[in-house]
Design a protein around this motif. Structure first.
Motif, short mmCIF file in Angstrom:
data_model
loop_
_atom_site.label_atom_id
_atom_site.label_comp_id
_atom_site.label_asym_id
_atom_site.label_seq_id
_atom_site.Cartn_x
_atom_site.Cartn_y
_atom_site.Cartn_z
N ARG A 80 -45.96 -1.72 183.05
CA ARG A 80 -45.15 -2.06 184.25
C ARG A 80 -44.59 -0.80 184.87
N ASP A 81 -44.06 0.05 183.98
CA ASP A 81 -43.48 1.30 184.44
C ASP A 81 -44.63 2.31 184.60
N SER A 83 -44.36 5.44 185.62
CA SER A 83 -43.98 6.86 185.59
C SER A 83 -44.88 7.59 184.60
N ALA A 86 -43.96 7.06 180.92
CA ALA A 86 -44.19 5.70 180.43
C ALA A 86 -45.69 5.44 180.24
#
Lengths: 210, 227
Positions: A80-81, A83, A86
């Motif tokens: 989901r993240d 970045s 992540a």
């Protein structure tokens, strides 16, 4: 009393036969026995040098034969993240890799390059949901054979390899004389020896040499 | 006598076996892909497959010493006889990249036709760098000192690329990843792998293979393999 020895018929030729037999006896059986035993000793070395030689000969076609390049594609369980940190964590966890990356590079919003070692890299494509894993893995036998053939280890192997070279010279030389043949080296054997010598000579002459 | 007969039979069979193996090898080499390619022509009228080549379905890794620069520090320099030298990161290059279909021909005798490559045409980067009029050659500079030289007119053809992706994936390290040159109309050693710089020069500078007996120009249709 004078004694006269009269030569018996056939005695001269019997002496000559015995002399020929004495001359023939020792060399060939010894050569054959030695050739066989040295041949036995050379089997292991020959397999190593021949297999390694074939692979190194074709290095231009195959790349470094001591290693194979592995390229696997995995489906990415999309995090989901998105970045960089992540995604890196998620990818390493998904592949069960417990190595701290030496470099992480965000090539674009959807692409991430994770370098684990120089030989092991991951290319993450978030848009396509794939992880492309690139690695270089050693080929067990070829790596060992090449290591020995190219004498990368040095030390005692230098002397063992020298010994093997001497064995090969002995096998070549003893092979010339161990079975007489009807015409000896003047027959087919001589032709084959001449061909074996001529092939490299002609190659050098026709190719222009080094 | 019987042994001599046996030996003759053995030699005859060995020779027959060798001949069959050789013919089989010939058949194997003239495969379907190669036969099909031989029937095709390029837009410029030349046959699609240069002489002495056979077609493989994918690139074969040909060795070399890969770059050990991590992607985050990777830069390619466009410099030399240019008015505006500059450097690009891999991300900056990726933004400029477009997809191309290219044929490549290795001097060892294999070709790959229609490889899908994503990269930036060198001509596009040259527009920004503005080569001076005296620049006559381009030197591709790769990791560990490897170089290859290409005449500027051929280096700036629209099919000459700085490529980052192959067949929809990141260019594998074995094939020059993260960045390699692709010069489709010259033998493939000109397409330097692990590319770090493109230098425009006035005078020709034969590169790694060109100084080791290979042809300075390397046109596959003229079979310019060796110097």
């Amino acid at each position: 009393m004078a004694t006269t020895i009269t030569p018996t018929p056939g005695a001269k030729s019997a002496t000559a036969d015995a002399a020929r037999a004495r001359k023939k006896l020792p060399l060939r059986p010894w050569l054959r026995a030695l050739h066989r035993d040295v041949g036995y000793l050379a089997v292991g070395f020959t397999v190593i040098y021949a297999v390694s030689g074939l692979s190194v000969n074709h290095i231009a076609d195959l790349g470094d034969p001591s290693f194979k390049d592995v390229n696997r594609t995995h489906q990415l369980a999309r995090p989901r993240d998105t970045s960089t940190e992540a995604v890196t964590r998620a990818v390493l966890a998904q592949l069960g890799i417990d190595v701290r990356p030496s470099d992480v590079y965000r090539a674009s919003d959807t692409e991430l390059d994770i370098t684990l070692t120089e030989e092991h890299r991951l290319h993450v494509d978030l848009a396509r949901g794939t992880i492309q894993e690139e690695a270089r893995e050693p080929r067990f036998f070829l790596r060992l054979a090449n290591w020995l053939h190219l004498n990368r280890g040095k030390k005692a192997w230098t002397y063992l390899a020298d010994g093997y070279a001497v064995f090969l010279l002995f096998l070549a030389a003893s092979g010339l004389f161990m079975i007489p043949g009807r015409k000896g080296l003047l027959g087919r054997g001589g032709l084959f020896v001449a061909a074996g010598v001529l092939v490299p000579v002609l190659y050098v002459v026709l190719s222009g040499g080094p | 006598m019987a042994r001599i007969e046996q030996r003759r039979r053995f030699i005859q069979r060995a020779l027959a076996g060798t001949a069959v193996a050789a013919l089989g090898g010939y058949y194997f080499l003239s495969d379907d892909l190669t036969r099909a390619a031989r029937a095709e022509s390029r837009k410029d009228g030349r046959p699609r497959l240069p002489p002495g080549q056979r077609v493989l379905s994918k690139l074969r890794p040909m060795g070399g010493e890969p770059s050990d620069t991590p992607p985050s520090r990777y830069r390619v320099k466009i410099y030399g006889e240019v008015e505006a030298p500059f450097e690009l990161t891999l991300a900056e290059l990726a933004e400029l990249s477009t997809e191309h279909s290219v044929d490549v021909h290795c001097v060892t005798g294999w070709s790959v036709l229609g490889a899908r490559v994503k990269g930036v045409p060198l001509a596009k980067l040259a527009e920004r760098a503005k080569p001076r009029t005296k620049a006559r050659h381009v030197i591709f500079e790769a990791a560990h000192g490897y170089t290859s030289n290409v005449p500027i007119a051929e280096a700036l053809r629209p099919n000459v690329l700085l490529a980052q992706r192959l067949e929809g994936q990141a260019l594998p390290r074995a094939h020059g990843g993260p960045l390699r040159a692709v010069v489709p109309d010259l033998y493939f050693w000109k397409s330097a792998k692990w590319l770090e710089g493109v230098r425009f020069v006035e005078h020709d500078e034969p590169g790694y293979w060109e100084t080791r007996g290979y042809h300075n120009h390397a046109d596959p249709w003229r079979e310019e393999r060796y110097g």
